[in-house]
Enzyme design. Structure first.
Site, PDB file in Angstrom:
ATOM      1  N   TYR A  21      22.930 -11.246 -40.222  1.00 32.81           N
ATOM      2  CA  TYR A  21      23.024 -10.842 -41.636  1.00 32.81           C
ATOM      3  C   TYR A  21      23.824 -11.855 -42.437  1.00 32.81           C
ATOM      4  O   TYR A  21      23.375 -12.340 -43.491  1.00 32.81           O
ATOM      5  CB  TYR A  21      23.673  -9.459 -41.766  1.00 32.81           C
ATOM      6  CG  TYR A  21      24.218  -9.221 -43.150  1.00 32.81           C
ATOM      7  CD1 TYR A  21      23.356  -9.057 -44.229  1.00 32.81           C
ATOM      8  CD2 TYR A  21      25.598  -9.211 -43.400  1.00 32.81           C
ATOM      9  CE1 TYR A  21      23.854  -8.874 -45.518  1.00 32.81           C
ATOM     10  CE2 TYR A  21      26.098  -9.027 -44.666  1.00 32.81           C
ATOM     11  CZ  TYR A  21      25.214  -8.854 -45.725  1.00 32.81           C
ATOM     12  OH  TYR A  21      25.715  -8.693 -47.003  1.00 32.81           O
ATOM     13  N   ILE A  44      24.511  -0.527 -54.974  1.00 31.16           N
ATOM     14  CA  ILE A  44      25.168  -1.483 -55.861  1.00 31.16           C
ATOM     15  C   ILE A  44      24.295  -1.793 -57.065  1.00 31.16           C
ATOM     16  O   ILE A  44      24.758  -1.815 -58.206  1.00 31.16           O
ATOM     17  CB  ILE A  44      25.542  -2.756 -55.092  1.00 31.16           C
ATOM     18  CG1 ILE A  44      26.578  -2.424 -54.009  1.00 31.16           C
ATOM     19  CG2 ILE A  44      26.094  -3.820 -56.040  1.00 31.16           C
ATOM     20  CD1 ILE A  44      26.937  -3.589 -53.114  1.00 31.16           C
TER      21      ILE A  44
END
Length: 331
Positions: free
Chosen positions: A142, A12
């Site tokens: 996460y 990304i």
């Protein structure tokens, strides 16, 4: 404008860097190359190192004192890995992130774009859509690192030392349309990456979880093209001062506004490739949730942004990148 992208040699981050360059914004790249690739930093000012390395951050700002905004894409992101190693995830995604913010503020960089995640939400089981005010209920270590760090950034912004836009990504797919970069991980854990792998291997695709309260029992996601995500960052960078003028902290959803179940993803993949896939079904993975899709009105209102590319576009560009990947990165 010049910006610093932490994690700018990853999937990304490198795509954001390319979109910035195409828009006349100069990215400076910081990456420790744990998962990022040096090849993705070619032609861009690049510093190899960790976001918690204060001396390195000081050197970056000494050599680039005109950096306007930092973009924090540096994180570990694999849900099952976070379940197996929560301490490692809190260390990398929270502890080091705090140190990074300290180093930014010390160098008088007061603007931060943070790569957050839609995994922090508890979706409404009625339609699984969420907006920025939906309940925060992360289900994996996460996701909890992202939710916790957003809280830290919100409190820091409220103190007056930092302005923050947290961009809550939904499920990035695709690649840079010019194929300068794409997903660099050769053993992906997300659904589309696995679909591509089994398609080329002639193996069945495993659907993990078929007992969710969705229309067909499989998890639902909002698959947003990574180039659309990158375009949103360009919009956020060029409107940053305006967006944070009245409030120092903003959270924005970045998705398409459309939900796609795993079975629907398989169908779309078969449509693009023209090849049927065999599927098998197993239980949910640890930390998995039913998922969600975005309500995206706020990003449209504040950034003038909306996703333009389709699910099929993302599948096609992912396949194009897969065919080129080893040429860019080596076998």
């Amino acid at each position: 404008m010049k910006i610093l992208i932490a994690g700018g040699a990853g999937f990304i981050g490198s795509t954001i860097a390319s979109a910035c360059l195409d828009s006349g914004i100069q990215p400076v790249i910081l990456d420790n190359l744990v998962t990022g690739r040096r090849e993705f930093s070619e032609g861009r000012p690049f510093y190899e190192g960790d976001i918690c390395d204060g001396d390195l951050i000081d050197r970056i700002f000494a050599e680039h004192p005109d950096i306007h905004t930092a973009v924090d894409c540096a994180a570990l992101i694999v849900v099952p890995d976070s379940v197996a190693d929560p301490l490692g995830y809190y260390r990398e995604n929270v502890s080091k992130g705090i140190q990074f913010v300290d180093h930014l503020v010390r160098n008088d960089c007061r603007n931060l774009l943070f790569s957050s995640s839609a995994s922090i939400y508890r979706a409404d089981p009625g339609d699984f859509s969420v907006d920025e005010d939906s309940t925060i209920e992360p289900l994996s270590p996460y996701a909890r690192t992202k939710a916790l760090f957003e809280t830290i950034l919100r409190d820091t912004a409220a103190s007056g030392v930092l302005n923050v836009i947290s961009l809550r990504y939904f499920n990035p797919i695709g690649a840079d349309p010019h194929l300068r970069s794409g997903l660099q991980i050769r053993t992906p854990t997300h659904a589309l990456g696995k679909l591509i792998d089994v398609h080329h291997a002639g193996e069945p695709f495993t659907i993990t979880g078929t007992d969710y309260a969705t229309g067909d029992g499989t998890g639902i996601r909002d698959y947003v093209h990574v180039w659309d995500l990158a375009a949103a960052h360009v919009k956020a960078l060029t409107t940053f001062d305006e967006v944070t003028r009245t409030t120092p902290y903003r959270a924005l959803n970045l998705g398409t506004g459309r939900g796609t179940t795993v079975r629907e993803l398989v169908t779309a993949f078969e449509s693009v490739t023209g090849t049927p896939l065999t599927t098998i079904e197993t239980d949910r993975r640890p930390g998995d949730s039913a998922g969600a899709y975005a309500r995206v009105g706020l990003a449209q209102e504040l950034l003038g942004w909306k996703a333009e590319r389709s699910l099929e576009d993302g599948i096609r560009d992912s396949l194009r990148w897969y065919a080129r990947r080893d040429t860019v990165l080596g076998a």
